[in-house]
Design a protein around this motif. Sequence first.
Motif, mmCIF file in Angstrom:
data_model
loop_
_atom_site.group_PDB
_atom_site.id
_atom_site.type_symbol
_atom_site.label_atom_id
_atom_site.label_comp_id
_atom_site.label_asym_id
_atom_site.label_seq_id
_atom_site.Cartn_x
_atom_site.Cartn_y
_atom_site.Cartn_z
ATOM 1 N N LYS A 69 0.833 -1.204 0.000
ATOM 2 C CA LYS A 69 0.000 0.000 0.000
ATOM 3 C C LYS A 69 0.874 1.263 0.000
ATOM 4 C CE LYS A 69 -4.007 2.140 0.576
ATOM 5 N NZ LYS A 69 -5.134 2.091 -0.348
ATOM 6 N N ALA A 70 2.018 1.193 0.708
ATOM 7 C CA ALA A 70 2.910 2.355 0.742
ATOM 8 C C ALA A 70 3.473 2.626 -0.654
ATOM 9 C CB ALA A 70 4.040 2.106 1.737
ATOM 10 N N ARG A 71 3.772 1.548 -1.362
ATOM 11 C CA ARG A 71 4.333 1.716 -2.714
ATOM 12 C C ARG A 71 3.263 2.049 -3.752
ATOM 13 N NH1 ARG A 71 6.244 -3.298 -3.789
ATOM 14 N NH2 ARG A 71 6.394 -3.960 -1.626
ATOM 15 N N HIS A 72 2.059 1.502 -3.545
ATOM 16 C CA HIS A 72 0.967 1.706 -4.521
ATOM 17 C C HIS A 72 -0.266 2.222 -3.793
ATOM 18 C CE1 HIS A 72 3.322 -0.724 -7.353
ATOM 19 N NE2 HIS A 72 3.492 -1.568 -6.350
ATOM 20 N N PRO A 73 -0.265 3.502 -3.421
ATOM 21 C CA PRO A 73 -1.402 4.014 -2.635
ATOM 22 C C PRO A 73 -2.741 3.928 -3.362
ATOM 23 C CG PRO A 73 0.293 5.715 -3.014
ATOM 24 C CD PRO A 73 0.772 4.484 -3.695
ATOM 25 N N ASP A 74 -2.705 3.772 -4.689
ATOM 26 C CA ASP A 74 -3.968 3.701 -5.436
ATOM 27 C C ASP A 74 -4.673 2.358 -5.299
ATOM 28 O OD1 ASP A 74 -3.728 6.204 -6.234
ATOM 29 O OD2 ASP A 74 -3.009 5.758 -8.271
ATOM 30 N N LYS A 75 -3.922 1.358 -4.910
ATOM 31 C CA LYS A 75 -4.574 0.041 -4.734
ATOM 32 C C LYS A 75 -5.535 0.143 -3.556
ATOM 33 C CE LYS A 75 -0.844 -3.023 -6.287
ATOM 34 N NZ LYS A 75 -1.253 -4.178 -7.085
ATOM 35 N N LYS A 76 -6.708 -0.487 -3.712
ATOM 36 C CA LYS A 76 -7.676 -0.456 -2.605
ATOM 37 C C LYS A 76 -7.712 -1.827 -1.941
ATOM 38 C CE LYS A 76 -10.724 2.858 -4.791
ATOM 39 N NZ LYS A 76 -10.158 2.748 -6.156
ATOM 40 N N ILE A 77 -7.803 -1.794 -0.607
ATOM 41 C CA ILE A 77 -7.843 -3.049 0.152
ATOM 42 C C ILE A 77 -9.160 -3.115 0.924
ATOM 43 C CG2 ILE A 77 -6.714 -4.419 1.965
ATOM 44 C CD1 ILE A 77 -4.093 -2.923 1.210
ATOM 45 N N GLY A 78 -9.883 -4.223 0.746
ATOM 46 C CA GLY A 78 -11.168 -4.391 1.428
ATOM 47 C C GLY A 78 -11.181 -5.643 2.281
ATOM 48 N N VAL A 79 -11.693 -5.516 3.504
ATOM 49 C CA VAL A 79 -11.879 -6.686 4.366
ATOM 50 C C VAL A 79 -13.377 -6.954 4.436
ATOM 51 C CG1 VAL A 79 -11.581 -7.645 6.684
ATOM 52 C CG2 VAL A 79 -9.793 -6.183 5.694
ATOM 53 N N LEU A 80 -13.784 -8.130 3.956
ATOM 54 C CA LEU A 80 -15.196 -8.498 3.923
ATOM 55 C C LEU A 80 -15.444 -9.635 4.914
ATOM 56 C CD1 LEU A 80 -15.512 -9.009 0.032
ATOM 57 C CD2 LEU A 80 -15.436 -6.841 1.269
ATOM 58 N N GLY A 81 -16.708 -9.960 5.124
ATOM 59 C CA GLY A 81 -17.048 -11.198 5.834
ATOM 60 C C GLY A 81 -17.180 -11.046 7.345
#
Length: 469
Positions: A69-81
């Motif tokens: 995430k630090a290298r690619h701030p545009d990536k989105k991370i989602g925690v589901l469930g």
Amino acid sequence: MTKTVYIKTVGCQMNVLDSEMVIADLKRHGYRVVETPAEADLLLYNTCSIREQAEEKTYSALGKLRDTKARHPDKKIGVLGCMAQKDQEVIFRRAPFVDMVVGPGQLHALPQLITNIDSGEGRQMAVSLSRTDGKQAVVARSHETFDPLRDPSQRPTPFQAYLRIQIGCDKFCTYCVVPNTRGPEQGRSPAEILAEARTLADQGCREITLLGQTVNSYRHRSDDGDTDLAALLEQLHEIDGIQRLKFVTNYPKDMTERLLTTVRDLPKCSPYLHVPAQSGSDEVLKRMKRGYTIAQYMEMFERIESILPEAAVSSDFIVGFCGETDEDFQKSVKLIERCRFKNSFIFQYSVRGGTKAAERLEDDVPREVKAARNNELLAVQDRISKEDNEKLIGSTVEVLVEGPSKKADTSDPDAAVVQMTGRTHCDRIVVFDGNRRQAGQMLDIHVDQVSSHTLIGRVRTVELVSIGL
Ligand code: SAH
Ligand code: SF4
Ligand code: F3S
């Protein structure tokens, strides 16, 4: 430009189905699925809270994304469930680079949450109400079932599918997080279920596994009357193209004579019943608040044996639950020996925050004792599974072929002979030498060898008798 999504799924069949639905939905929003986090614009983790270990694994997987995430701030991370619903902002605290926390009752909101982030609204959380946040009906409404249009490419095989008939759970076993994470028990309407089953049949699906936490407690009330699982099976049985119907997981107290005779009388229904006992000791069952005694479990078991003598019954056990003595544990051993389950899933008790057991009972069985009991019970079950499988040597079983086995050499896509795997009507796993074209077919397999988990056989061919012309 298409965006890419990676999804990692842990937990039960319900989560597998949720992930299938989420991906189908995202594809309609222009996403393409990729196999690794490195290639993905959107990284989703569909999580499970049933045991601490499951959660710790997820937190450690998330921890590894800090640098990404630090290298690619545009990536989105989602925690589901379930962990999203249970831990909520704790997830943001432990993994501050996570962009979205979405409970299992809010999965429909995902595309909107992504849009919100894109418009600069910052990180997003969508969770359902807690059981104590309001009246049952209000809480139930906040846990929404998510069953949009199906996408056959997302299933493990195109001819097998899960179909949700019930969400949530009202049993409140004292050790379990599910009534909290998945909310009140709600049966989907028969009309919706039947429409979805017909779509699946049209897509070439042959085997449907109905899902619910206590699937045989299914009930849908309407002005036209109540529908229970037996009535639902009768309606699903009419659908052309569907050849097998399974349902998991069953609650012992709701395994009625009516349901068992329905399974007996409808040839498409698998005589496979997963009915977890959890323990062989009345004292432990009482502390677990399972709602039955061993005498009642045995009564149910004998009902199965008399109505469906060919049925394969499987179970779950928790070892090392609060206050479990050696004597209690030996009663679980005895239960496996009496019932001779096809297989049992065995778990070491894990304290879960928010449950009655965590609040009121002491987790007093040492870790090593839990591990030893786990191994012992597993060994007993494995011996029984193997002995009962051995009785099948020399017989012919009908198998729905799923595809190449885990051990198959898939390096040559044109190989003439590939080890294939499939399942019998009773859910026994069968491997045999075959070819890829057999996937999706029903084949007769002659059983030559067995292990505790697998039957090993060969395709039965019509024997040609030489008449010596
Ligand atoms: N709804 C299903 C099972 C849901 S969870 C049912 O009631 O049968 C799957 C299994 O996980 C349970 O059957 C139980 O054996 C196990 N399990 C649930 N909570 C647990 C805990 N706190 N520690 C260890 N095992 C647990
Ligand atoms: Fe959990 Fe018990 Fe409900 Fe199963 S029946 S999901 S073990 S509370
Ligand atoms: Fe886990 Fe939730 Fe299923 S806690 S077992 S993913 S219902």
